[in-house]
Motif scaffolding. Structure first.
Motif, PDB file in Angstrom:
ATOM      1  N   VAL A  48      -5.823  -3.647  -3.421  1.00  0.00           N
ATOM      2  CA  VAL A  48      -6.177  -5.067  -3.369  1.00  0.00           C
ATOM      3  C   VAL A  48      -6.312  -5.558  -1.921  1.00  0.00           C
ATOM      4  N   LYS A  49      -6.616  -4.636  -1.022  1.00  0.00           N
ATOM      5  CA  LYS A  49      -6.844  -5.028   0.379  1.00  0.00           C
ATOM      6  C   LYS A  49      -8.086  -5.928   0.451  1.00  0.00           C
ATOM      7  N   ALA A  50      -8.246  -6.555   1.635  1.00  0.00           N
ATOM      8  CA  ALA A  50      -9.401  -7.440   1.860  1.00  0.00           C
ATOM      9  C   ALA A  50      -9.523  -8.458   0.732  1.00  0.00           C
ATOM     10  N   ALA A  52      -8.475  -8.377  -2.270  1.00  0.00           N
ATOM     11  CA  ALA A  52      -8.949  -7.694  -3.481  1.00  0.00           C
ATOM     12  C   ALA A  52     -10.477  -7.633  -3.497  1.00  0.00           C
ATOM     13  N   TYR A  53     -11.014  -7.098  -2.402  1.00  0.00           N
ATOM     14  CA  TYR A  53     -12.457  -6.919  -2.272  1.00  0.00           C
ATOM     15  C   TYR A  53     -13.188  -8.232  -2.595  1.00  0.00           C
ATOM     16  N   GLY A  54     -12.623  -9.337  -2.063  1.00  0.00           N
ATOM     17  CA  GLY A  54     -13.269 -10.634  -2.247  1.00  0.00           C
ATOM     18  C   GLY A  54     -12.962 -11.316  -3.566  1.00  0.00           C
ATOM     19  N   VAL A  94       1.294  -0.357   2.523  1.00  0.00           N
ATOM     20  CA  VAL A  94       0.396  -0.827   3.575  1.00  0.00           C
ATOM     21  C   VAL A  94      -0.325   0.405   4.123  1.00  0.00           C
ATOM     22  N   MET A  95      -1.631   0.488   3.875  1.00  0.00           N
ATOM     23  CA  MET A  95      -2.362   1.714   4.204  1.00  0.00           C
ATOM     24  C   MET A  95      -2.899   1.727   5.630  1.00  0.00           C
ATOM     25  N   GLY A  96      -2.933   0.565   6.270  1.00  0.00           N
ATOM     26  CA  GLY A  96      -3.437   0.504   7.635  1.00  0.00           C
ATOM     27  C   GLY A  96      -2.365   0.856   8.644  1.00  0.00           C
ATOM     28  N   SER A 149     -10.751  12.184   9.610  1.00  0.00           N
ATOM     29  CA  SER A 149     -10.733  11.891  11.046  1.00  0.00           C
ATOM     30  C   SER A 149     -10.554  10.406  11.327  1.00  0.00           C
ATOM     31  N   ARG A 150      -9.616   9.806  10.608  1.00  0.00           N
ATOM     32  CA  ARG A 150      -9.240   8.426  10.892  1.00  0.00           C
ATOM     33  C   ARG A 150      -7.723   8.449  11.003  1.00  0.00           C
ATOM     34  N   LEU A 151      -6.975   7.601  10.327  1.00  0.00           N
ATOM     35  CA  LEU A 151      -5.516   7.659  10.421  1.00  0.00           C
ATOM     36  C   LEU A 151      -4.992   8.948   9.789  1.00  0.00           C
ATOM     37  N   SER A 178      -3.303  11.661   1.731  1.00  0.00           N
ATOM     38  CA  SER A 178      -4.463  11.839   2.592  1.00  0.00           C
ATOM     39  C   SER A 178      -5.632  11.087   1.957  1.00  0.00           C
ATOM     40  N   HIS A 179      -6.763  11.074   2.625  1.00  0.00           N
ATOM     41  CA  HIS A 179      -7.891  10.254   2.165  1.00  0.00           C
ATOM     42  C   HIS A 179      -9.199  11.025   2.362  1.00  0.00           C
ATOM     43  N   PHE A 180     -10.079  10.932   1.371  1.00  0.00           N
ATOM     44  CA  PHE A 180     -11.346  11.678   1.415  1.00  0.00           C
ATOM     45  C   PHE A 180     -12.434  10.934   2.189  1.00  0.00           C
ATOM     46  N   ALA A 218      -6.457  10.582  -4.165  1.00  0.00           N
ATOM     47  CA  ALA A 218      -7.780  10.180  -4.657  1.00  0.00           C
ATOM     48  C   ALA A 218      -8.037   8.682  -4.552  1.00  0.00           C
ATOM     49  N   ASN A 219      -9.221   8.312  -4.058  1.00  0.00           N
ATOM     50  CA  ASN A 219      -9.776   6.964  -4.192  1.00  0.00           C
ATOM     51  C   ASN A 219     -10.554   6.926  -5.519  1.00  0.00           C
ATOM     52  N   THR A 220     -11.317   5.857  -5.751  1.00  0.00           N
ATOM     53  CA  THR A 220     -12.060   5.759  -7.014  1.00  0.00           C
ATOM     54  C   THR A 220     -12.938   6.987  -7.237  1.00  0.00           C
ATOM     55  N   ALA A 221     -13.715   7.347  -6.229  1.00  0.00           N
ATOM     56  CA  ALA A 221     -14.693   8.433  -6.414  1.00  0.00           C
ATOM     57  C   ALA A 221     -13.993   9.743  -6.776  1.00  0.00           C
ATOM     58  N   VAL A 234      -3.134   7.716  -8.091  1.00  0.00           N
ATOM     59  CA  VAL A 234      -4.471   7.538  -7.503  1.00  0.00           C
ATOM     60  C   VAL A 234      -4.561   6.130  -6.927  1.00  0.00           C
ATOM     61  N   ARG A 235      -5.360   5.995  -5.892  1.00  0.00           N
ATOM     62  CA  ARG A 235      -5.510   4.695  -5.220  1.00  0.00           C
ATOM     63  C   ARG A 235      -6.912   4.162  -5.517  1.00  0.00           C
ATOM     64  N   VAL A 236      -7.000   3.285  -6.497  1.00  0.00           N
ATOM     65  CA  VAL A 236      -8.314   2.858  -6.971  1.00  0.00           C
ATOM     66  C   VAL A 236      -8.618   1.426  -6.541  1.00  0.00           C
ATOM     67  N   GLY A 237      -9.710   1.261  -5.822  1.00  0.00           N
ATOM     68  CA  GLY A 237     -10.201  -0.071  -5.458  1.00  0.00           C
ATOM     69  C   GLY A 237     -11.466  -0.384  -6.241  1.00  0.00           C
ATOM     70  N   LEU A 238     -12.580   0.075  -5.721  1.00  0.00           N
ATOM     71  CA  LEU A 238     -13.897  -0.303  -6.253  1.00  0.00           C
ATOM     72  C   LEU A 238     -13.996  -0.250  -7.776  1.00  0.00           C
ATOM     73  N   GLY A 239     -13.485   0.825  -8.372  1.00  0.00           N
ATOM     74  CA  GLY A 239     -13.616   0.988  -9.816  1.00  0.00           C
ATOM     75  C   GLY A 239     -12.934  -0.114 -10.612  1.00  0.00           C
ATOM     76  N   SER A 370     -21.708  -1.383  -1.959  1.00  0.00           N
ATOM     77  CA  SER A 370     -21.201  -2.483  -2.786  1.00  0.00           C
ATOM     78  C   SER A 370     -19.860  -2.990  -2.262  1.00  0.00           C
ATOM     79  N   TRP A 371     -19.050  -2.110  -1.683  1.00  0.00           N
ATOM     80  CA  TRP A 371     -17.760  -2.518  -1.109  1.00  0.00           C
ATOM     81  C   TRP A 371     -17.980  -3.693  -0.134  1.00  0.00           C
ATOM     82  N   GLU A 372     -18.971  -3.524   0.762  1.00  0.00           N
ATOM     83  CA  GLU A 372     -19.188  -4.551   1.790  1.00  0.00           C
ATOM     84  C   GLU A 372     -19.734  -5.849   1.186  1.00  0.00           C
TER      85      GLU A 372
HETATM   86  C1  LIG Z   1      -9.618   1.421   0.532  1.00  0.00           C
HETATM   87  C2  LIG Z   1      -8.856   2.636   0.266  1.00  0.00           C
HETATM   88  C3  LIG Z   1      -8.821   3.191  -1.044  1.00  0.00           C
HETATM   89  C4  LIG Z   1      -9.645   2.651  -2.185  1.00  0.00           C
HETATM   90  O1  LIG Z   1     -10.979   3.109  -2.096  1.00  0.00           O
HETATM   91  P1  LIG Z   1     -12.052   2.852  -3.256  1.00  0.00           P
HETATM   92  O2  LIG Z   1     -13.187   3.725  -2.891  1.00  0.00           O
HETATM   93  O3  LIG Z   1     -12.413   1.412  -3.200  1.00  0.00           O
HETATM   94  O4  LIG Z   1     -11.412   3.229  -4.538  1.00  0.00           O
HETATM   95  C5  LIG Z   1      -8.004   4.276  -1.233  1.00  0.00           C
HETATM   96  N1  LIG Z   1      -7.273   4.816  -0.222  1.00  0.00           N
HETATM   97  C6  LIG Z   1      -7.307   4.314   1.032  1.00  0.00           C
HETATM   98  C7  LIG Z   1      -6.499   4.955   2.099  1.00  0.00           C
HETATM   99  C8  LIG Z   1      -8.097   3.228   1.321  1.00  0.00           C
HETATM  100  O5  LIG Z   1      -8.140   2.751   2.571  1.00  0.00           O
END
Ligand SMILES: *Cc1c(COP(=O)(O)O)cnc(C)c1O
Length: 400
Positions: A48-50, A52-54, A94-96, A149-151, A178-180, A218-221, A234-239, A370-372
């Protein structure tokens, strides 16, 4: 004459020029789709960052948790505090990056869980916690860089990192993640390579008896692409917001868009042929036309680059947007739509009769994602929760 006390309050549906409708039924549906897809083993973090994507972070967080989400993910400490202040009690990651002592104190004070990516940061955090009284242990998540190659700490050195953090006072390692970088690509090569690095780290940590209790990747994808990537969470935003990260992942779940963006006609006027419309006169009327001014602009989240390229939807009909989109207003051609009045509702994103415009449509037109598009809808637009069919609202008129 109205006294000040009699002046009606500015409820969004009565007077607002523009707003975002949040379909909580669709959100619940999407959460349940993911819960079913995950089965019993993996938990669902609603990202629900940003805001919750607006969509509005507090409303979405509360609804997602009620529908079965287990965790919340935010990008910044203030985003986590906003949820806690609203009474949200679920675990919040807090993922940042969290680097300053003030942020670290706030993490402890509000019982958030930080992402740690260096030993130095972990040491500093432990120091700060030891100076707070009464000392209260904070759960932390260690993040590995497997190829984004980010955090993240280099995945190959995961054992050293965990070994360093484990004995630090007042910290407990609650998770490893970790993050894809390319999970939405039809070509899985890089995702597989990142997964292999994660697996290797997990194997080494297991061998040393250092494996943190919760693994997530895993993110949504990635959640949609391969159940082997679900791990413990799993860490799901967009979906959750009802959009798909890529066309090839659409068949996995049935998701419904949560957001609709609407605005009212604030003025109708007839223009003779040859009239230039809006800044720069990027549109010149070829024939006489009836035009509607609509109370929404790029400051609300309609990208200016869409000028002359989108259509509004009014009473089930399409109305081409004409002229440059301005900060607070845009114009549409309504020559062919009879019986309009000021106060009538224009749908910019969403469904109206047979017509539908999605964030993906706008993303294609702006060469963005679509995220943006979703994150572009900021606080100026009230978020209105819709639980019932929305016909009653579409009929509502602006007073006066
Ligand atoms: C934003 C974010 C997600 C969610 O990504 P979606 O593609 O929107 O599911 C998952 N993990 C991390 C670390 C993120 O920054």
């Amino acid at each position: 004459m109205l006294s000040w006390e009699q002046t009606p309050s500015l409820g969004p549906m009565r007077c607002c020029r523009a707003w975002v409708e949040i379909d909580l039924e669709a959100l619940r549906h999407n959460v349940q789709q993911f819960k079913q897809h995950l089965g019993h083993r993996a938990q669902l973090m609603a990202v629900v960052k940003a805001d919750a994507y607006g969509h509005g972070a507090v409303m979405i967080a509360q609804a997602a948790l009620k529908a079965g989400a287990n965790w919340l993910g935010v990008a910044t400490v203030p985003e986590g505090i906003e949820l806690r202040t609203a009474g949200v009690q679920a675990p919040i990651l807090v993922m940042g990056a969290v680097n300053s002592p003030e942020e670290m104190q706030a993490i402890a004070r509000w019982q958030l869980q930080p992402t740690l990516v260096t030993p130095k940061q972990a040491l500093m955090f432990s120091d700060i916690l030891s100076r707070l009284a009464p000392a209260r242990p904070v759960e932390v998540h260690l993040k590995l860089d497997t190829g984004m190659s980010r955090l993240g700490f280099p995945a190959a050195e995961a054992v050293e990192f965990v070994r360093f953090v484990r004995p630090l006072p007042h910290l407990t390692i609650g998770g490893l993640y970790s993050h894809f970088a390319t999970a939405d690509s039809p070509d899985p090569t890089t995702m597989i390579q990142q997964h292999q690095r994660f697996q290797a780290a997990v194997a080494q940590l297991t061998a040393e008896n250092l494996l943190p209790p919760r693994l997530h990747l895993a993110n949504t994808a990635a959640t949609l692409a391969d159940p082997a990537l679900h791990y413990d969470m799993v860490r799901v935003g967009l979906g959750l917001y009802g959009l798909y990260p890529a066309p090839h992942l659409q068949s996995v779940l049935d998701l419904k868009p949560v957001m609709q963006v609407k605005a009212r006609i604030t003025l109708l006027k007839d223009l003779p042929a040859g009239t230039g419309v809006s800044y720069g006169h990027s549109y010149i009327a070829e024939h006489p036309l009836r035009m509607a001014v609509v109370g929404i602009g790029y400051a609300d989240g309609v990208p200016r680059i869409l000028s002359n390229r989108i259509q509004g939807m009014i009473k089930g009909q399409l109305a081409p947007q004409i002229g440059t989109i301005t900060m607070d207003q845009l114009m549409v051609d309504v020559t062919h739509i009879p019986d309009l009045q000021e106060g009538d509702v224009v749908t910019l994103l969403g469904q109206d009769g047979p017509h539908c415009t999605t964030a993906d449509d706008w993303a294609d037109l702006t060469q963005s994602i679509s995220w943006e598009i979703l994150c572009g809808f900021k606080h100026r637009l009230p978020r209105v929760a819709i639980e019932k069919p929305i016909s009653s609202i579409q009929g509502a008129r602006q007073g006066g």
